[in-house]
Design a protein around this motif. Structure first.
Motif, PDB file in Angstrom:
ATOM      1  N   ARG A  96      81.589 -14.623 115.188  1.00  0.00           N
ATOM      2  CA  ARG A  96      81.274 -12.938 115.181  1.00  0.00           C
ATOM      3  C   ARG A  96      79.925 -12.899 115.927  1.00  0.00           C
ATOM      4  O   ARG A  96      78.944 -13.857 115.575  1.00  0.00           O
ATOM      5  CB  ARG A  96      81.531 -12.263 114.202  1.00  0.00           C
ATOM      6  CG  ARG A  96      80.662 -12.656 112.853  1.00  0.00           C
ATOM      7  CD  ARG A  96      80.934 -11.983 111.661  1.00  0.00           C
ATOM      8  NE  ARG A  96      80.355 -12.500 110.766  1.00  0.00           N
ATOM      9  CZ  ARG A  96      79.374 -11.999 109.881  1.00  0.00           C
ATOM     10  NH1 ARG A  96      78.636 -10.875 110.411  1.00  0.00           N
ATOM     11  NH2 ARG A  96      78.728 -12.737 108.913  1.00  0.00           N
ATOM     12  N   VAL A  97      79.477 -11.905 116.737  1.00  0.00           N
ATOM     13  CA  VAL A  97      78.231 -11.609 117.322  1.00  0.00           C
ATOM     14  C   VAL A  97      77.852 -10.587 116.402  1.00  0.00           C
ATOM     15  O   VAL A  97      78.364  -9.354 116.389  1.00  0.00           O
ATOM     16  CB  VAL A  97      78.301 -11.174 118.635  1.00  0.00           C
ATOM     17  CG1 VAL A  97      77.004 -10.819 119.290  1.00  0.00           C
ATOM     18  CG2 VAL A  97      78.991 -12.557 119.571  1.00  0.00           C
ATOM     19  N   ARG A  98      76.650 -10.769 115.913  1.00  0.00           N
ATOM     20  CA  ARG A  98      75.834  -9.452 115.229  1.00  0.00           C
ATOM     21  C   ARG A  98      75.092  -8.903 116.335  1.00  0.00           C
ATOM     22  O   ARG A  98      74.594  -9.572 117.156  1.00  0.00           O
ATOM     23  CB  ARG A  98      74.930 -10.167 114.083  1.00  0.00           C
ATOM     24  CG  ARG A  98      75.731 -10.651 113.102  1.00  0.00           C
ATOM     25  CD  ARG A  98      74.715 -11.080 112.036  1.00  0.00           C
ATOM     26  NE  ARG A  98      75.275 -11.879 110.874  1.00  0.00           N
ATOM     27  CZ  ARG A  98      75.543 -11.530 109.471  1.00  0.00           C
ATOM     28  NH1 ARG A  98      75.210 -10.124 109.234  1.00  0.00           N
ATOM     29  NH2 ARG A  98      76.137 -12.102 108.652  1.00  0.00           N
ATOM     30  N   PRO A  99      74.988  -7.773 116.127  1.00  0.00           N
ATOM     31  CA  PRO A  99      74.456  -7.015 117.150  1.00  0.00           C
ATOM     32  C   PRO A  99      72.953  -7.001 116.883  1.00  0.00           C
ATOM     33  O   PRO A  99      72.574  -7.179 115.693  1.00  0.00           O
ATOM     34  CB  PRO A  99      75.018  -5.399 117.090  1.00  0.00           C
ATOM     35  CG  PRO A  99      75.331  -5.089 115.660  1.00  0.00           C
ATOM     36  CD  PRO A  99      75.911  -6.494 115.392  1.00  0.00           C
ATOM     37  N   PRO A 100      72.304  -7.039 118.280  1.00  0.00           N
ATOM     38  CA  PRO A 100      70.743  -6.867 117.848  1.00  0.00           C
ATOM     39  C   PRO A 100      70.337  -5.423 117.184  1.00  0.00           C
ATOM     40  O   PRO A 100      71.072  -4.593 117.421  1.00  0.00           O
ATOM     41  CB  PRO A 100      70.023  -6.741 119.301  1.00  0.00           C
ATOM     42  CG  PRO A 100      71.219  -6.363 120.159  1.00  0.00           C
ATOM     43  CD  PRO A 100      72.587  -6.811 119.587  1.00  0.00           C
ATOM     44  N   THR A 101      69.611  -5.468 116.325  1.00  0.00           N
ATOM     45  CA  THR A 101      69.067  -4.228 115.404  1.00  0.00           C
ATOM     46  C   THR A 101      67.523  -4.069 115.330  1.00  0.00           C
ATOM     47  O   THR A 101      66.738  -4.920 115.594  1.00  0.00           O
ATOM     48  CB  THR A 101      69.528  -4.428 113.953  1.00  0.00           C
ATOM     49  OG1 THR A 101      68.812  -5.416 113.269  1.00  0.00           O
ATOM     50  CG2 THR A 101      70.945  -4.616 114.060  1.00  0.00           C
ATOM     51  N   VAL A 102      67.024  -2.814 115.198  1.00  0.00           N
ATOM     52  CA  VAL A 102      65.750  -2.202 115.224  1.00  0.00           C
ATOM     53  C   VAL A 102      65.699  -1.325 114.175  1.00  0.00           C
ATOM     54  O   VAL A 102      66.703  -0.697 114.100  1.00  0.00           O
ATOM     55  CB  VAL A 102      65.245  -1.786 116.604  1.00  0.00           C
ATOM     56  CG1 VAL A 102      65.339  -2.838 117.741  1.00  0.00           C
ATOM     57  CG2 VAL A 102      65.849  -0.807 117.190  1.00  0.00           C
ATOM     58  N   GLY A 103      64.385  -1.262 113.721  1.00  0.00           N
ATOM     59  CA  GLY A 103      64.220   0.149 112.884  1.00  0.00           C
ATOM     60  C   GLY A 103      63.960   1.424 113.643  1.00  0.00           C
ATOM     61  O   GLY A 103      63.887   1.324 114.965  1.00  0.00           O
ATOM     62  N   PRO A 104      63.981   2.322 112.841  1.00  0.00           N
ATOM     63  CA  PRO A 104      63.923   3.588 113.615  1.00  0.00           C
ATOM     64  C   PRO A 104      62.650   3.996 114.421  1.00  0.00           C
ATOM     65  O   PRO A 104      62.714   4.750 115.290  1.00  0.00           O
ATOM     66  CB  PRO A 104      64.065   4.690 112.516  1.00  0.00           C
ATOM     67  CG  PRO A 104      64.265   4.108 111.322  1.00  0.00           C
ATOM     68  CD  PRO A 104      64.205   2.570 111.551  1.00  0.00           C
ATOM     69  N   ASP A 105      61.509   3.228 113.902  1.00  0.00           N
ATOM     70  CA  ASP A 105      60.441   3.392 114.803  1.00  0.00           C
ATOM     71  C   ASP A 105      60.123   2.362 115.875  1.00  0.00           C
ATOM     72  O   ASP A 105      59.132   2.363 116.599  1.00  0.00           O
ATOM     73  CB  ASP A 105      59.072   3.161 113.694  1.00  0.00           C
ATOM     74  CG  ASP A 105      59.125   4.093 112.665  1.00  0.00           C
ATOM     75  OD1 ASP A 105      59.661   5.366 112.714  1.00  0.00           O
ATOM     76  OD2 ASP A 105      58.880   3.795 111.523  1.00  0.00           O
ATOM     77  N   ALA A 106      61.228   1.617 116.251  1.00  0.00           N
ATOM     78  CA  ALA A 106      60.814   0.584 117.427  1.00  0.00           C
ATOM     79  C   ALA A 106      60.770   1.471 118.504  1.00  0.00           C
ATOM     80  O   ALA A 106      61.196   2.483 118.916  1.00  0.00           O
ATOM     81  CB  ALA A 106      62.258  -0.229 117.403  1.00  0.00           C
ATOM     82  N   SER A 107      59.559   0.913 119.407  1.00  0.00           N
ATOM     83  CA  SER A 107      59.364   1.278 120.860  1.00  0.00           C
ATOM     84  C   SER A 107      60.374   1.266 121.839  1.00  0.00           C
ATOM     85  O   SER A 107      61.377   0.168 121.443  1.00  0.00           O
ATOM     86  CB  SER A 107      58.203   0.979 121.251  1.00  0.00           C
ATOM     87  OG  SER A 107      58.198  -0.528 121.632  1.00  0.00           O
ATOM     88  N   VAL A 108      60.480   2.056 123.011  1.00  0.00           N
ATOM     89  CA  VAL A 108      61.425   1.683 124.009  1.00  0.00           C
ATOM     90  C   VAL A 108      61.219   0.443 124.749  1.00  0.00           C
ATOM     91  O   VAL A 108      62.042  -0.499 124.789  1.00  0.00           O
ATOM     92  CB  VAL A 108      60.895   2.836 125.036  1.00  0.00           C
ATOM     93  CG1 VAL A 108      61.752   2.257 126.492  1.00  0.00           C
ATOM     94  CG2 VAL A 108      61.399   4.255 124.678  1.00  0.00           C
ATOM     95  N   THR A 109      59.983  -0.365 124.627  1.00  0.00           N
ATOM     96  CA  THR A 109      59.716  -1.404 125.121  1.00  0.00           C
ATOM     97  C   THR A 109      60.480  -2.456 124.407  1.00  0.00           C
ATOM     98  O   THR A 109      60.879  -3.589 124.762  1.00  0.00           O
ATOM     99  CB  THR A 109      58.188  -1.927 125.353  1.00  0.00           C
ATOM    100  OG1 THR A 109      57.560  -0.825 126.310  1.00  0.00           O
ATOM    101  CG2 THR A 109      58.088  -3.329 125.831  1.00  0.00           C
ATOM    102  N   HIS A 110      60.285  -2.593 123.085  1.00  0.00           N
ATOM    103  CA  HIS A 110      60.875  -3.412 122.205  1.00  0.00           C
ATOM    104  C   HIS A 110      62.453  -3.529 122.365  1.00  0.00           C
ATOM    105  O   HIS A 110      63.041  -4.559 122.313  1.00  0.00           O
ATOM    106  CB  HIS A 110      60.349  -3.029 120.723  1.00  0.00           C
ATOM    107  CG  HIS A 110      61.033  -4.037 119.589  1.00  0.00           C
ATOM    108  ND1 HIS A 110      60.167  -4.618 118.581  1.00  0.00           N
ATOM    109  CD2 HIS A 110      62.183  -4.179 119.233  1.00  0.00           C
ATOM    110  CE1 HIS A 110      61.038  -5.175 117.835  1.00  0.00           C
ATOM    111  NE2 HIS A 110      62.120  -5.221 118.131  1.00  0.00           N
ATOM    112  N   ILE A 111      62.882  -2.320 122.337  1.00  0.00           N
ATOM    113  CA  ILE A 111      64.238  -2.176 122.343  1.00  0.00           C
ATOM    114  C   ILE A 111      64.840  -2.788 123.739  1.00  0.00           C
ATOM    115  O   ILE A 111      65.890  -3.544 123.912  1.00  0.00           O
ATOM    116  CB  ILE A 111      64.806  -0.669 122.450  1.00  0.00           C
ATOM    117  CG1 ILE A 111      64.471  -0.044 121.088  1.00  0.00           C
ATOM    118  CG2 ILE A 111      66.349  -0.588 122.607  1.00  0.00           C
ATOM    119  CD1 ILE A 111      64.575   1.302 121.076  1.00  0.00           C
TER     120      ILE A 111
END
Length: 152
Positions: A96-111
């Protein structure tokens, strides 16, 4: 702009849900992938639409591209039957592939960097509360492209 602002509500299924119903969700909702949570509601996997399509094809079509290219579509009516009686857990690829995740404050560049590095059409946005993580939504590649190119 933060991940929370870019995130869209994203439907998900549980590992115990019916595979046929789950496979229809990306088609009905125009989603690039199917998000799956475990029995406790924690993010478990992401299944790209192309992987779901692969489960609907007869094995010969995947094993022998030359044979598949010369084949007519006579047995595609059997595609839904390939999922009958299966749960989402049984539909998932062995690895299985876990989706990449970020927290709610992540920036556009980070995403954007995470999405590019992982070749994922979406990044899940999760909010942590103690030892629990709640799925807030997902940033889809199409929405991110709008933001990067369209300036919205």
């Amino acid at each position: 702009m933060s991940a929370h602002e870019l995130a869209e509500p994203c439907p998900y299924v549980s590992t115990d849900d019916d595979a046929t119903d789950a496979a229809l969700l990306p088609a009905e909702q125009k989603l690039p992938a199917l998000l799956v949570v475990d029995r406790d509601g924690r993010l478990y996997a992401a299944v790209a639409g192309s992987q779901l399509i692969g489960r609907l094809l007869p094995s010969y079509a995947l094993a022998d591209p030359l044979f598949a290219s010369g084949s007519d579509d006579w047995d595609l009516h059997e595609a839904p039957e390939r999922l009958t009686g299966l749960t989402v857990a049984e539909l998932l690829p062995r690895h299985r592939v876990r989706p990449p995740t970020v927290g709610p404050d992540a920036s556009v560049t980070h995403i954007a960097a995470l999405m590019a590095r992982t070749h994922s059409p979406l990044v899940a946005v999760v909010e942590s509360a103690g030892d629990q993580a709640r799925l807030v939504g997902a940033v889809m590649a199409t929405r991110l492209m709008e933001r990067l190119i369209g300036g919205t």
